[in-house]
Design a protein around this motif. Structure first.
Motif, PDB file in Angstrom:
ATOM      1  N   ILE A 179       0.838  -1.211   0.000  1.00  6.09           N
ATOM      2  CA  ILE A 179       0.000   0.000   0.000  1.00  6.09           C
ATOM      3  C   ILE A 179       0.869   1.256   0.000  1.00  6.09           C
ATOM      4  CG2 ILE A 179      -1.664   1.337   1.336  1.00  6.09           C
ATOM      5  CD1 ILE A 179      -2.913  -1.036  -0.009  1.00  6.09           C
ATOM      6  N   LEU A 180       1.823   1.332   0.923  1.00  2.00           N
ATOM      7  CA  LEU A 180       2.682   2.518   1.019  1.00  2.00           C
ATOM      8  C   LEU A 180       3.535   2.685  -0.238  1.00  2.00           C
ATOM      9  CD1 LEU A 180       3.881   2.303   4.745  1.00  2.00           C
ATOM     10  CD2 LEU A 180       2.099   3.772   3.777  1.00  2.00           C
ATOM     11  N   GLY A 181       4.096   1.578  -0.730  1.00  2.00           N
ATOM     12  CA  GLY A 181       4.975   1.655  -1.891  1.00  2.00           C
ATOM     13  C   GLY A 181       4.256   2.119  -3.136  1.00  2.00           C
ATOM     14  N   ASN A 182       3.084   1.561  -3.403  1.00  2.00           N
ATOM     15  CA  ASN A 182       2.370   1.925  -4.628  1.00  2.00           C
ATOM     16  C   ASN A 182       1.767   3.324  -4.544  1.00  2.00           C
ATOM     17  OD1 ASN A 182       2.401  -0.449  -6.586  1.00  2.00           O
ATOM     18  ND2 ASN A 182       1.867  -1.468  -4.673  1.00  2.00           N
ATOM     19  N   PHE A 183       1.299   3.728  -3.365  1.00  2.00           N
ATOM     20  CA  PHE A 183       0.825   5.108  -3.223  1.00  2.00           C
ATOM     21  C   PHE A 183       1.991   6.093  -3.345  1.00  2.00           C
ATOM     22  CE2 PHE A 183      -3.271   3.712  -1.272  1.00  2.00           C
ATOM     23  CZ  PHE A 183      -4.103   4.462  -2.090  1.00  2.00           C
ATOM     24  N   THR A 184       3.174   5.693  -2.888  1.00  2.00           N
ATOM     25  CA  THR A 184       4.348   6.553  -3.028  1.00  2.00           C
ATOM     26  C   THR A 184       4.704   6.747  -4.499  1.00  2.00           C
ATOM     27  OG1 THR A 184       5.222   5.857  -0.887  1.00  2.00           O
ATOM     28  CG2 THR A 184       6.787   6.821  -2.448  1.00  2.00           C
ATOM     29  N   ILE A 185       4.642   5.657  -5.283  1.00  2.00           N
ATOM     30  CA  ILE A 185       4.894   5.764  -6.728  1.00  2.00           C
ATOM     31  C   ILE A 185       3.910   6.743  -7.365  1.00  2.00           C
ATOM     32  CG2 ILE A 185       4.765   4.516  -8.930  1.00  2.00           C
ATOM     33  CD1 ILE A 185       7.286   3.837  -7.451  1.00  2.00           C
ATOM     34  N   LEU A 186       2.637   6.616  -7.034  1.00  2.00           N
ATOM     35  CA  LEU A 186       1.624   7.514  -7.600  1.00  2.00           C
ATOM     36  C   LEU A 186       1.891   8.960  -7.198  1.00  2.00           C
ATOM     37  CD1 LEU A 186      -1.581   5.353  -6.958  1.00  2.00           C
ATOM     38  CD2 LEU A 186      -0.485   5.783  -9.160  1.00  2.00           C
ATOM     39  N   LEU A 187       2.261   9.175  -5.934  1.00  2.00           N
ATOM     40  CA  LEU A 187       2.519  10.531  -5.452  1.00  2.00           C
ATOM     41  C   LEU A 187       3.734  11.137  -6.136  1.00  2.00           C
ATOM     42  CD1 LEU A 187       1.996  12.845  -3.444  1.00  2.00           C
ATOM     43  CD2 LEU A 187       3.459  11.623  -1.808  1.00  2.00           C
ATOM     44  N   VAL A 188       4.816  10.381  -6.232  1.00  2.00           N
ATOM     45  CA  VAL A 188       6.052  10.900  -6.824  1.00  2.00           C
ATOM     46  C   VAL A 188       5.832  11.264  -8.287  1.00  2.00           C
ATOM     47  CG1 VAL A 188       8.394  10.273  -7.509  1.00  2.00           C
ATOM     48  CG2 VAL A 188       7.597   9.742  -5.207  1.00  2.00           C
ATOM     49  N   VAL A 189       5.152  10.407  -9.025  1.00  2.00           N
ATOM     50  CA  VAL A 189       4.901  10.699 -10.439  1.00  2.00           C
ATOM     51  C   VAL A 189       4.000  11.931 -10.575  1.00  2.00           C
ATOM     52  CG1 VAL A 189       3.860   9.825 -12.574  1.00  2.00           C
ATOM     53  CG2 VAL A 189       5.280   8.319 -11.168  1.00  2.00           C
ATOM     54  N   LYS A 190       3.054  12.082  -9.674  1.00  2.00           N
ATOM     55  CA  LYS A 190       2.138  13.224  -9.751  1.00  2.00           C
ATOM     56  C   LYS A 190       2.856  14.544  -9.506  1.00  2.00           C
ATOM     57  CE  LYS A 190      -1.939  15.199  -7.468  1.00  2.00           C
ATOM     58  NZ  LYS A 190      -2.547  15.702  -8.712  1.00  2.00           N
ATOM     59  N   ILE A 191       3.755  14.582  -8.508  1.00  2.00           N
ATOM     60  CA  ILE A 191       4.348  15.865  -8.109  1.00  2.00           C
ATOM     61  C   ILE A 191       5.622  16.198  -8.871  1.00  2.00           C
ATOM     62  CG2 ILE A 191       3.367  15.658  -5.796  1.00  2.00           C
ATOM     63  CD1 ILE A 191       6.089  14.867  -4.742  1.00  2.00           C
ATOM     64  N   GLU A 192       6.177  15.253  -9.628  1.00  2.00           N
ATOM     65  CA  GLU A 192       7.426  15.499 -10.345  1.00  2.00           C
ATOM     66  C   GLU A 192       7.150  15.651 -11.842  1.00  2.00           C
ATOM     67  OE1 GLU A 192      10.705  16.548 -11.504  1.00  2.00           O
ATOM     68  OE2 GLU A 192      10.644  16.119  -9.347  1.00  2.00           O
ATOM     69  N   PRO A 193       7.209  16.869 -12.379  1.00  2.00           N
ATOM     70  CA  PRO A 193       6.896  17.095 -13.802  1.00  2.00           C
ATOM     71  C   PRO A 193       7.778  16.296 -14.764  1.00  2.00           C
ATOM     72  CG  PRO A 193       6.969  19.177 -12.611  1.00  2.00           C
ATOM     73  CD  PRO A 193       7.490  18.135 -11.669  1.00  2.00           C
ATOM     74  N   SER A 194       9.043  16.049 -14.390  1.00  2.00           N
ATOM     75  CA  SER A 194       9.936  15.321 -15.300  1.00  2.00           C
ATOM     76  C   SER A 194       9.528  13.861 -15.473  1.00  2.00           C
ATOM     77  CB  SER A 194      11.372  15.387 -14.774  1.00  2.00           C
ATOM     78  OG  SER A 194      11.505  14.688 -13.547  1.00  2.00           O
ATOM     79  N   LEU A 195       8.640  13.385 -14.603  1.00  2.00           N
ATOM     80  CA  LEU A 195       8.171  11.994 -14.707  1.00  2.00           C
ATOM     81  C   LEU A 195       6.849  11.889 -15.468  1.00  2.00           C
ATOM     82  CD1 LEU A 195       8.957  10.690 -11.092  1.00  2.00           C
ATOM     83  CD2 LEU A 195      10.381  10.578 -13.134  1.00  2.00           C
ATOM     84  N   HIS A 196       6.400  12.983 -16.034  1.00  2.00           N
ATOM     85  CA  HIS A 196       5.143  12.956 -16.782  1.00  2.00           C
ATOM     86  C   HIS A 196       5.416  12.499 -18.210  1.00  2.00           C
ATOM     87  CE1 HIS A 196       3.152  16.035 -13.828  1.00  2.00           C
ATOM     88  NE2 HIS A 196       3.492  14.893 -13.264  1.00  2.00           N
ATOM     89  N   GLY A 197       5.622  11.197 -18.348  1.00  2.00           N
ATOM     90  CA  GLY A 197       5.901  10.602 -19.643  1.00  2.00           C
ATOM     91  C   GLY A 197       5.308   9.213 -19.730  1.00  2.00           C
ATOM     92  N   PRO A 198       5.321   8.593 -20.931  1.00  2.00           N
ATOM     93  CA  PRO A 198       4.662   7.294 -21.138  1.00  2.00           C
ATOM     94  C   PRO A 198       5.087   6.215 -20.153  1.00  2.00           C
ATOM     95  CG  PRO A 198       5.290   8.235 -23.245  1.00  2.00           C
ATOM     96  CD  PRO A 198       5.866   9.135 -22.192  1.00  2.00           C
ATOM     97  N   MET A 199       6.402   6.063 -19.920  1.00  2.00           N
ATOM     98  CA  MET A 199       6.871   5.012 -19.033  1.00  2.00           C
ATOM     99  C   MET A 199       6.261   5.146 -17.639  1.00  2.00           C
ATOM    100  SD  MET A 199      10.788   4.259 -17.833  1.00  2.00           S
ATOM    101  CE  MET A 199      11.160   3.194 -16.434  1.00  2.00           C
ATOM    102  N   TYR A 200       6.198   6.363 -17.132  1.00  2.00           N
ATOM    103  CA  TYR A 200       5.721   6.584 -15.768  1.00  2.00           C
ATOM    104  C   TYR A 200       4.199   6.569 -15.694  1.00  2.00           C
ATOM    105  CZ  TYR A 200      10.592   7.624 -15.247  1.00  2.00           C
ATOM    106  OH  TYR A 200      11.957   7.512 -15.252  1.00  2.00           O
TER     107      TYR A 200
END
Length: 315
Positions: A42-63
């Motif tokens: 739960i913590l790990g997958n919500f962390t992935i979602l949070l990090v991708v949401k708040i980091e603009p450089s991760l706004h790409g197909p892979m992420y």
């Protein structure tokens, strides 16, 4: 036992989930690692979602695909673990017939979605390495959205026949399921009718759908490896290969237990039941636990963003 265990009924009101047969006395102790794994998932997958949401450089197909994988992992773990822990802690073994079929649907839906997402991620890595100059023009936001919707719909449609088929069978002799959650094979085995249609459909999904995903992934990686080995220097080859390492580790963590679990269900009649059930439980929990760890540790962009996030919060 109740009359439901000795008389035939088309739709039983409830099933009885045994948890891990033969190890009932150790349920509380067994719950400790499973609860820990669930919390990590739960913590790990919500962390992935949070990090991708708040980091603009991760706004790409892979992420974006990685976020879909995190959602599928959350669905897979949450559809099984709360009920499993209620059995281990409070001996709440009953589950309604409709609730059992609903749980079955979400387990198989999330598993099919994960397989499709891994296939989409293989396509992403293929385009990134074999056609890097065309990456942004091939994998546009529109294409990524269409691929994502296709994977979700495919998972939902592939899982739908499981509860439909299970609902139509008459059940007899027992309503006891010798494990802590409802999956298609376990429920159908309780039916007192010719359930070959269900078995054939399960094999179809395993070999024709998941098998095709594996073939597509394998072909993609053959092309990726050819492109990598054509690079001029060892450092360049290693650096390029490292961009695929997270995906490869996650694929192995998903498909190898999946294959072992399916073969065990069909050909492991001589395997002790408690070992069989433990293995299937680990199979369902391992991908949701490992995927965020794999991508968090091995993906530099996510790792760096996490370090900055915790550093700023601790400052």
């Amino acid at each position: 036992m109740s009359d439901s265990n000795t008389t035939e009924f088309t739709n039983p009101s409830t099933f009885i989930l045994l948890g891990i047969p033969g190890l009932e006395a150790a349920h509380v102790w067994i719950s400790i690692p499973f609860c820990t794994m669930y919390i990590i998932a739960i913590l790990g997958n919500f962390t992935i979602l949070l990090v991708v949401k708040i980091e603009p450089s991760l706004h790409g197909p892979m992420y974006y695909f990685l976020c879909m994988l995190a959602v599928a992992d959350l669905v897979l773990s949450t559809s099984t673990m709360p009920k499993m822990l209620s059995i281990f802690w409070f001996n709440f073994r009953e589950i309604g017939f409709s609730a059992c079929l609903t749980q079955m649907y979400f387990i198989h839906c999330a598993s099919a979605m994960e397989s499709g997402i891994f296939t989409a991620m293989a396509l992403d890595r293929y385009v990134a390495i074999c056609h890097p100059l065309r990456y942004s023009t091939i994998l546009t936001n529109s294409i990524v959205a269409k691929i994502s919707v296709t994977m979700v719909l495919r998972g939902g449609m592939l899982a739908l026949p499981y509860p439909i088929l299970a609902r139509q069978w008459p059940y007899c002799k027992t309503n006891i399921i010798p494990q802590p959650y409802c999956v298609h094979i376990a429920v159908v085995n309780l039916a007192c009718a010719d359930t070959r249609v269900s078995s054939y459909y399960g094999l179809f999904v395993l070999f024709c759908v998941l098998g095709l995903d594996v073939i597509f992934i394998a072909v993609s990686y053959i092309q990726i490896l050819r492109a990598i080995f054509s690079l001029p220097t060892k450092d360049t080859r290693l650096k390029t290969f490292q961009t695929c390492s997270s995906h490869l580790c996650a694929i192995l963590a998903f498909y190898i237990p999946n294959l072992f679990f399916s073969l065990l269900h069909r050909f492991g009649q001589n395997v002790p039941l408690h070992f069989h059930v433990l293995i299937t439980n680990v199979y369902l929990l391992m991908p949701p636990v490992l995927n965020p760890i794999i991508y968090g540790v091995r993906t530099k962009q996510i790792r760096d963003r996490l370090l900055r996030l915790f550093t700023h919060e601790g400052a």
